[in-house]
Design a protein around this motif. Structure first.
Motif, short mmCIF file in Angstrom:
data_model
loop_
_atom_site.label_atom_id
_atom_site.label_comp_id
_atom_site.label_asym_id
_atom_site.label_seq_id
_atom_site.Cartn_x
_atom_site.Cartn_y
_atom_site.Cartn_z
N VAL A 122 0.87 -1.18 0.00
CA VAL A 122 0.00 0.00 0.00
C VAL A 122 0.90 1.22 0.00
O VAL A 122 1.83 1.31 0.81
CB VAL A 122 -0.94 0.04 1.23
CG1 VAL A 122 -1.56 1.41 1.40
CG2 VAL A 122 -2.02 -1.02 1.11
N VAL A 123 0.64 2.13 -0.93
CA VAL A 123 1.28 3.44 -0.91
C VAL A 123 0.23 4.37 -0.34
O VAL A 123 -0.82 4.58 -0.95
CB VAL A 123 1.74 3.88 -2.31
CG1 VAL A 123 2.41 5.25 -2.25
CG2 VAL A 123 2.70 2.85 -2.91
N ASP A 124 0.50 4.89 0.86
CA ASP A 124 -0.54 5.63 1.58
C ASP A 124 -0.26 7.12 1.63
O ASP A 124 0.85 7.57 1.37
CB ASP A 124 -0.72 5.08 2.99
CG ASP A 124 0.28 5.62 4.01
OD1 ASP A 124 1.38 6.06 3.61
OD2 ASP A 124 -0.03 5.58 5.21
N GLY A 125 -1.27 7.87 1.98
CA GLY A 125 -1.15 9.30 2.24
C GLY A 125 -1.52 10.17 1.06
O GLY A 125 -1.32 9.82 -0.09
N ARG A 126 -2.05 11.32 1.40
CA ARG A 126 -2.39 12.30 0.38
C ARG A 126 -1.13 12.81 -0.30
O ARG A 126 -0.08 12.88 0.32
CB ARG A 126 -3.12 13.48 1.01
CG ARG A 126 -4.46 13.13 1.57
CD ARG A 126 -5.07 14.34 2.26
NE ARG A 126 -6.37 14.00 2.80
CZ ARG A 126 -7.42 14.78 2.74
NH1 ARG A 126 -7.32 15.97 2.18
NH2 ARG A 126 -8.57 14.39 3.23
N TYR A 127 -1.28 13.18 -1.55
CA TYR A 127 -0.19 13.85 -2.25
C TYR A 127 -0.11 15.28 -1.74
O TYR A 127 -1.12 15.99 -1.71
CB TYR A 127 -0.44 13.83 -3.76
CG TYR A 127 0.53 14.67 -4.53
CD1 TYR A 127 1.84 14.25 -4.69
CD2 TYR A 127 0.16 15.90 -5.06
CE1 TYR A 127 2.75 15.02 -5.39
CE2 TYR A 127 1.06 16.68 -5.76
CZ TYR A 127 2.35 16.24 -5.92
OH TYR A 127 3.25 17.01 -6.60
N ILE A 128 1.07 15.70 -1.30
CA ILE A 128 1.29 17.07 -0.82
C ILE A 128 2.29 17.73 -1.75
O ILE A 128 3.48 17.36 -1.77
CB ILE A 128 1.77 17.09 0.64
CG1 ILE A 128 0.71 16.45 1.54
CG2 ILE A 128 2.09 18.52 1.07
CD1 ILE A 128 1.11 16.33 2.99
N GLU A 129 1.80 18.66 -2.53
CA GLU A 129 2.62 19.29 -3.56
C GLU A 129 3.89 19.92 -3.00
O GLU A 129 4.96 19.85 -3.62
CB GLU A 129 1.79 20.32 -4.33
CG GLU A 129 2.35 20.66 -5.67
CD GLU A 129 1.34 21.37 -6.55
OE1 GLU A 129 1.56 21.35 -7.76
OE2 GLU A 129 0.36 21.93 -6.03
N ALA A 130 3.82 20.50 -1.80
CA ALA A 130 4.99 21.13 -1.19
C ALA A 130 6.06 20.11 -0.82
O ALA A 130 7.21 20.47 -0.60
CB ALA A 130 4.58 21.92 0.05
#
Length: 162
Positions: A122-130
């Motif tokens: 599982v690749v988890d977590g929201r994408y955070i552009e910063a």
């Protein structure tokens, strides 16, 4: 469940040569997402028997290492049951193929989901552009984790790959 595409012979969304199911539906709406067209849960096409057979035809090839579920978010509320059923069926039919899943949810939020026991990564977590980092393997931002699901379930703690 709705889906947008089935990518064949993919080398970007997990280890080896893969088939990728791009599902519709995502409530995270991460700024900078590379696939916002998949956010609408009613978008795309119905994942019907023909789509299922298309997936399985790819998995039948000995050179395909496995399947990756992406989107959208495969664990969007409206997708969870269908993904769990599909992951269970693929594990039974193709026990040597790996199953990867990308989600904006954190591992701690989803580790009890019905699909999880059938997954390998599982690749988890929201994408955070910063926190974007194009040099990271298998993920887009530094906050995301590449989790070895089977080791994590066995150990009772999060075990990351790399």
């Amino acid at each position: 469940m709705q889906y947008h595409n089935i990518t064949k012979d993919d080398m970007l969304n997990g280890e080896g040569l893969r088939v990728v199911l791009w599902v519709a539906g995502c409530s995270h709406a991460c700024p900078g997402c590379h696939n916002p067209v998949t956010w609408d849960a009613k978008g795309g096409l119905e994942f019907d028997e023909a789509a299922r057979q298309e997936l399985f035809a790819q998995l039948d090839h000995s050179y395909i290492n496995g399947i990756t579920y992406s989107g959208g978010d495969p664990l969007y509320a409206g997708n969870r049951e269908a993904i769990a059923g599909l992951a269970r069926e693929i594990r039974a039919k193709y026990p040597d193929k790996t199953q990867w899943l990308y989600t904006g949810y954190q591992w701690e939020e989803i580790k009890g989901e019905r699909a999880v026991p059938f997954l390998d990564v599982v690749v988890d977590g929201r994408y955070i552009e910063a926190q974007k980092d194009s040099l990271l393997p298998w993920r887009g931002s530094r906050n995301q984790k590449v989790i070895d699901v089977q080791k994590s379930l066995k150990a009772g703690e999060t075990i990351c790959r790399e």
